[in-house]
Design a protein around this motif. Structure first.
Motif, PDB file in Angstrom:
ATOM      1  N   GLU A 148       2.155  30.040   1.126  1.00  0.00           N
ATOM      2  CA  GLU A 148       3.621  30.268   0.177  1.00  0.00           C
ATOM      3  C   GLU A 148       4.059  28.680   0.149  1.00  0.00           C
ATOM      4  OE1 GLU A 148       6.660  31.116   3.953  1.00  0.00           O
ATOM      5  OE2 GLU A 148       4.848  33.269   4.208  1.00  0.00           O
ATOM      6  N   PRO A 151       4.750  28.620  -3.467  1.00  0.00           N
ATOM      7  CA  PRO A 151       6.472  29.151  -4.588  1.00  0.00           C
ATOM      8  C   PRO A 151       6.964  29.374  -4.236  1.00  0.00           C
ATOM      9  CG  PRO A 151       4.349  31.203  -3.633  1.00  0.00           C
ATOM     10  CD  PRO A 151       3.561  29.360  -3.126  1.00  0.00           C
ATOM     11  N   LEU A 152       6.981  28.519  -2.611  1.00  0.00           N
ATOM     12  CA  LEU A 152       8.375  27.971  -2.201  1.00  0.00           C
ATOM     13  C   LEU A 152       8.807  27.008  -2.974  1.00  0.00           C
ATOM     14  CD1 LEU A 152       8.287  26.973   1.961  1.00  0.00           C
ATOM     15  CD2 LEU A 152       9.767  28.910   0.720  1.00  0.00           C
TER      16      LEU A 152
END
Length: 206
Positions: A148, A151-152
């Protein structure tokens, strides 16, 4: 620089400075190697020797901007980022200030490259390289779920750039843009109840 022969590196820097000035004043549509050579006071073969094509010139401009952003953020992190909150502020401040320093030409160069087939990977790599810098800096203080993090950070970078554009257009102040971008970054890596709490490097020994 007149009156003395420039080194290859100095000549390349001069040509890039000239190209950036043209983009700033007239936009990217008029940018050609011939125009850059004329404005820089050199022959066209000199410009072609350094960049070969207009795409090569735009690519060099983009990479210079990318390098400036990375260097500014790295230097600030080394001296000012001692907590999660400070890290968020330093990263967003460095990005906003770099965009403000470059001004509208950053977006102009990026847009020009986006319209050229085959440059998608260059633009993606630039964003991902900066996202990796964000990840390394933030993960000193807070763990991010595997898969994650990138993308964050890409989302945070997109939001920060949008806020910087608002400052350029005089619709938002620099201080407010940095504060909002920092909040977005902190919100992306921590829960609302955790913001401002985990502000020192992780101590796994506890």
């Amino acid at each position: 620089m007149a009156g003395r022969r420039l080194t290859r590196e100095q000549r390349r820097a001069q040509l890039l400075d000239t190209a950036l000035a043209i983009v700033r004043e007239e936009g990217a549509d008029v940018l050609t190697l011939a125009r850059v050579a004329e404005e820089a006071g050199v022959s066209k073969p000199v410009a072609y020797e350094h960049f070969a094509t207009r795409t090569g010139l735009l690519t060099a401009l983009y990479r210079r901007i990318d390098q400036q952003q990375t260097e500014a953020a790295t230097a600030a992190l080394d001296t000012q980022a001692h907590s999660l909150a400070e890290t968020a502020r330093v990263l967003t401040e460095a990005y906003v200030d770099c965009v403000l320093h470059i001004g509208k030409e950053f977006g102009t160069v990026t847009a020009a490259l986006s319209s050229i087939a085959g440059t998608e990977s260059l633009l993606r790599e630039g964003r991902e390289r900066y996202a990796e810098l964000y990840l390394r800096a933030l993960e000193r203080f807070v763990p991010l779920p595997k898969g994650e993090g990138m993308p964050l950070m890409l989302g945070v970078i997109g939001a920060t750039e949008a806020l910087a554009r608002e400052v350029i257009e005089h619709r938002l102040g620099r201080t407010e843009a940095v504060a909002v971008a920092s909040r977005i970054m902190l919100g992306a890596v921590t829960g609302p109840e955790e913001q401002g709490v985990n502000t020192s490097p992780l101590d796994r020994s506890a």
